[in-house]
Design a protein around this motif. Structure first.
Motif, mmCIF file in Angstrom:
data_model
loop_
_atom_site.group_PDB
_atom_site.id
_atom_site.type_symbol
_atom_site.label_atom_id
_atom_site.label_comp_id
_atom_site.label_asym_id
_atom_site.label_seq_id
_atom_site.Cartn_x
_atom_site.Cartn_y
_atom_site.Cartn_z
ATOM 1 N N THR A 1 0.860 -1.187 0.000
ATOM 2 C CA THR A 1 0.000 0.000 0.000
ATOM 3 C C THR A 1 0.888 1.226 0.000
ATOM 4 O OG1 THR A 1 -1.640 -1.184 1.282
ATOM 5 C CG2 THR A 1 -1.825 1.197 1.226
ATOM 6 N N ILE A 2 0.700 2.058 -0.943
ATOM 7 C CA ILE A 2 1.474 3.297 -0.997
ATOM 8 C C ILE A 2 0.608 4.396 -0.389
ATOM 9 C CG2 ILE A 2 2.592 4.993 -2.486
ATOM 10 C CD1 ILE A 2 3.012 2.724 -4.488
ATOM 11 N N ILE A 3 1.120 4.927 0.656
ATOM 12 C CA ILE A 3 0.366 5.977 1.323
ATOM 13 C C ILE A 3 0.994 7.312 0.957
ATOM 14 C CG2 ILE A 3 -0.320 6.936 3.536
ATOM 15 C CD1 ILE A 3 -0.174 4.090 4.639
ATOM 16 N N GLN A 4 0.234 8.146 0.329
ATOM 17 C CA GLN A 4 0.694 9.488 -0.015
ATOM 18 C C GLN A 4 -0.217 10.488 0.682
ATOM 19 O OE1 GLN A 4 0.578 9.792 -4.226
ATOM 20 N NE2 GLN A 4 2.397 8.551 -4.540
ATOM 21 N N PRO A 5 0.409 11.462 1.254
ATOM 22 C CA PRO A 5 -0.434 12.453 1.933
ATOM 23 C C PRO A 5 -1.230 13.259 0.899
ATOM 24 C CG PRO A 5 1.844 13.154 1.943
ATOM 25 C CD PRO A 5 1.822 11.767 1.388
ATOM 26 N N ILE A 6 -2.414 13.566 1.268
ATOM 27 C CA ILE A 6 -3.265 14.372 0.399
ATOM 28 C C ILE A 6 -3.037 15.831 0.784
ATOM 29 C CG2 ILE A 6 -5.631 14.936 -0.237
ATOM 30 C CD1 ILE A 6 -6.349 12.048 0.435
ATOM 31 N N THR A 7 -2.585 16.585 -0.196
ATOM 32 C CA THR A 7 -2.338 17.999 0.092
ATOM 33 C C THR A 7 -3.341 18.837 -0.695
ATOM 34 O OG1 THR A 7 -0.740 18.126 -1.700
ATOM 35 C CG2 THR A 7 0.125 17.656 0.490
#
Length: 126
Positions: free
Chosen positions: A3-9
């Motif tokens: 799972t690639i977790i990328q912050p939502i900006t």
């Protein structure tokens, strides 16, 4: 399974537009009209965009005094279409009057009647 977790900006909303008074704008324009002044440096000091300062110069620059002379002062002129009449014989030799007011220059050639000259001087001189 990875799972690639990328912050939502999200972009922050822009704040309200700054409102500057006409006195502030005129003062800023006056600073740019001094000989050797850099518009870019003045805009940076005032924390405004250089393009904004240039637009203020277009708007307020003509009415800001430079070296004590007001620029852009207009004078009403009326052009009257009159039939040509034969020129009266002049008793005095024709001359030239040159009147300089600030950067404007008025040149009158030939014989000028006193009423016209009085009217011009009253309009041009403060």
């Amino acid at each position: 399974m990875d799972t690639i977790i990328q912050p939502i900006t999200t972009k922050a909303k822009r704040g309200p537009y700054r409102q500057h008074s006409d006195e502030f704008k005129r003062a800023a324009v006056a600073r740019t009209l001094v000989a050797g002044a850099s518009v870019s440096l003045i805009a940076r000091e005032l924390k405004i965009n250089t393009n904004q300062l240039f637009s203020w110069r277009k708007r307020f620059g003509a009415e800001t005094p430079v070296d004590g002379n007001a620029l852009g002062r207009l004078m009403a002129v009326t052009v009257v279409d009159t039939p040509l009449a034969p020129a009266p014989v002049a008793s005095a030799p024709p001359g030239v009057i040159v009147l300089s007011v600030g950067q404007a220059q008025l040149r009158l050639e030939g014989q000028v009647d006193a009423a016209t000259l009085t009217l011009l001087l009253a309009r041009l001189l403060p």
